[in-house]
Design a protein around this motif. Structure first.
Motif, PDB file in Angstrom:
ATOM      1  N   UNK A 133     138.478 105.760  -9.343  1.00 39.07           N
ATOM      2  CA  UNK A 133     139.253 105.240  -8.224  1.00 39.07           C
ATOM      3  C   UNK A 133     138.509 104.076  -7.564  1.00 39.07           C
ATOM      4  N   UNK A 134     139.265 103.301  -6.802  1.00 41.46           N
ATOM      5  CA  UNK A 134     138.662 102.202  -6.054  1.00 41.46           C
ATOM      6  C   UNK A 134     137.624 102.731  -5.058  1.00 41.46           C
ATOM      7  N   UNK A 135     137.918 103.885  -4.463  1.00 39.48           N
ATOM      8  CA  UNK A 135     136.987 104.487  -3.504  1.00 39.48           C
ATOM      9  C   UNK A 135     135.662 104.841  -4.170  1.00 39.48           C
ATOM     10  N   UNK A 168     136.282  93.779  -9.519  1.00 38.88           N
ATOM     11  CA  UNK A 168     136.487  95.172  -9.133  1.00 38.88           C
ATOM     12  C   UNK A 168     137.552  95.861  -9.988  1.00 38.88           C
ATOM     13  N   UNK A 169     138.664  95.163 -10.246  1.00 39.31           N
ATOM     14  CA  UNK A 169     139.738  95.755 -11.043  1.00 39.31           C
ATOM     15  C   UNK A 169     139.270  96.072 -12.454  1.00 39.31           C
ATOM     16  N   UNK A 170     138.456  95.181 -13.028  1.00 36.59           N
ATOM     17  CA  UNK A 170     137.943  95.407 -14.384  1.00 36.59           C
ATOM     18  C   UNK A 170     137.002  96.610 -14.417  1.00 36.59           C
ATOM     19  N   UNK A 171     136.177  96.743 -13.392  1.00 34.46           N
ATOM     20  CA  UNK A 171     135.260  97.878 -13.340  1.00 34.46           C
ATOM     21  C   UNK A 171     136.025  99.186 -13.171  1.00 34.46           C
ATOM     22  N   UNK A 172     137.057  99.178 -12.334  1.00 38.95           N
ATOM     23  CA  UNK A 172     137.869 100.383 -12.128  1.00 38.95           C
ATOM     24  C   UNK A 172     138.520 100.800 -13.444  1.00 38.95           C
ATOM     25  N   UNK A 173     139.078  99.833 -14.148  1.00 40.31           N
ATOM     26  CA  UNK A 173     139.726 100.136 -15.425  1.00 40.31           C
ATOM     27  C   UNK A 173     138.705 100.578 -16.473  1.00 40.31           C
ATOM     28  N   UNK A 174     137.547  99.900 -16.486  1.00 44.22           N
ATOM     29  CA  UNK A 174     136.530 100.208 -17.484  1.00 44.22           C
ATOM     30  C   UNK A 174     135.931 101.590 -17.312  1.00 44.22           C
ATOM     31  N   UNK A 175     135.702 101.981 -16.071  1.00 43.83           N
ATOM     32  CA  UNK A 175     135.107 103.291 -15.802  1.00 43.83           C
ATOM     33  C   UNK A 175     136.158 104.388 -15.622  1.00 43.83           C
ATOM     34  N   UNK A 176     137.389 103.982 -15.394  1.00 44.58           N
ATOM     35  CA  UNK A 176     138.436 104.974 -15.189  1.00 44.58           C
ATOM     36  C   UNK A 176     138.251 105.766 -13.914  1.00 44.58           C
ATOM     37  N   UNK A 183     130.028 113.735 -11.014  1.00 42.81           N
ATOM     38  CA  UNK A 183     130.951 113.096 -10.083  1.00 42.81           C
ATOM     39  C   UNK A 183     131.138 111.646 -10.516  1.00 42.81           C
ATOM     40  N   UNK A 184     132.309 111.128 -10.280  1.00 43.64           N
ATOM     41  CA  UNK A 184     132.611 109.747 -10.677  1.00 43.64           C
ATOM     42  C   UNK A 184     131.657 108.770 -10.012  1.00 43.64           C
ATOM     43  N   UNK A 185     131.413 109.003  -8.729  1.00 40.73           N
ATOM     44  CA  UNK A 185     130.525 108.112  -7.985  1.00 40.73           C
ATOM     45  C   UNK A 185     129.134 108.084  -8.602  1.00 40.73           C
ATOM     46  N   UNK A 186     128.573 109.276  -8.904  1.00 41.89           N
ATOM     47  CA  UNK A 186     127.214 109.350  -9.445  1.00 41.89           C
ATOM     48  C   UNK A 186     127.114 108.714 -10.826  1.00 41.89           C
TER      49      UNK A 186
END
Length: 266
Positions: A62-64, A52-60, A25-28
């Motif tokens: 969702x914001x959630x 936050x935006x950099x982490x979202x882009x880096x991990x690919x 899972x993305x969260x895990x």
């Protein structure tokens, strides 16, 4: 090590150490990656996580998913978030090292002498007291479960992994018999100690050490069965000292024995 089932079905289910790299899972995955980077010092204490935006882009993700990961790591004492400041990494003193997942991540990175010593120090402080309480509060069912675990330790030829499972089970049954939920929550620390020390050296590597390990555990069981808290505490201390020696650790010139006066209430 395949020791992830519940110890007492329907009575007490312990959280278990497990490497969660198999979880997809993305969260895990994000939670684990950020945690490992904090543990390795990639994100050092007092540093601020990337935006936050950099982490979202880096991990690919969702914001959630990212925010759930941050929330999880905040609950475990890794992070603190403040408006207009960002998400800051906390010092190790804030990390919840009794959390099975935190311990699993730490073990996953590999352990050193200092880490093992700290685990054994806290075991020496708590497990003898748990054994003493178990001697006062134990039930017949408790004794039967400890006996079954000890039989598992002595049954046939063991690998390191197969011996570790009943060994851990025995110690967990002592925690159950103590009747103290705070001591029962200590289970994950014992599991980490056994997992780490067995990777270095297990009693099964030597017939003499195997015989001694079984004898020491038997002394703990006999003392608890006999309602003898003093002997139970002393015997558990010897079990832990033996574990220190098997893992080739030294707490001092001689292993330290921690003793304290106990007022035990049934």
């Amino acid at each position: 090590m395949t020791i992830h089932q519940s110890v007492l079905a329907g009575t007490a289910v312990f959280p278990r150490l497990h490497a969660d790299s198999h979880i997809r899972s993305a969260h895990a995955l994000v939670t684990r990656d950020i945690a490992l980077k904090i543990l390795k010092g990639v994100f050092p204490p007092d540093s601020t996580l990337p935006h936050e935006t950099d982490l979202i882009d880096g991990y690919g993700v969702s914001r959630t998913a990212l925010r759930e990961s941050i929330k999880t790591l905040t609950a475990k004492g890794f992070l603190v978030s403040k408006t207009k400041v960002g998400t800051r990494v906390l010092h190790a003193s804030h990390w919840n090292m009794y959390d099975p997942q935190v311990l699993a991540w730490r073990v996953e990175l590999g352990v050193d002498h200092e880490f093992l010593v700290k685990i054994y120090e806290v075991r020496q402080a708590l497990e003898p007291a748990a054994a003493a309480l178990a001697a006062v509060r134990r039930t017949r069912a408790d004794i039967e479960r400890m006996q079954k675990a000890l039989e598992g330790m002595s049954a046939g030829r063991h690998s390191r992994e197969s011996y570790a499972e009943p060994d851990l089970n025995f110690h967990q049954q002592v925690l159950v018999a103590s009747g103290n939920p705070f001591m029962q929550s200590f289970s994950s620390v014992i599991e980490a100690a056994i997992l780490c020390s067995f990777r270095i050296s297990a009693p099964v590597d030597s017939q003499e050490r195997l015989r001694m390990s079984l004898e020491r555990h038997r002394m703990v069981l006999d003392a608890i069965a006999a309602h003898d808290p003093v002997t139970a505490s002393s015997a558990m201390t010897q079990v832990i000292r033996e574990g220190i020696e098997n893992a080739h650790c030294k707490l001092a010139t001689e292993p330290v024995t921690i003793t304290m006066p106990l007022q035990i209430h049934g």
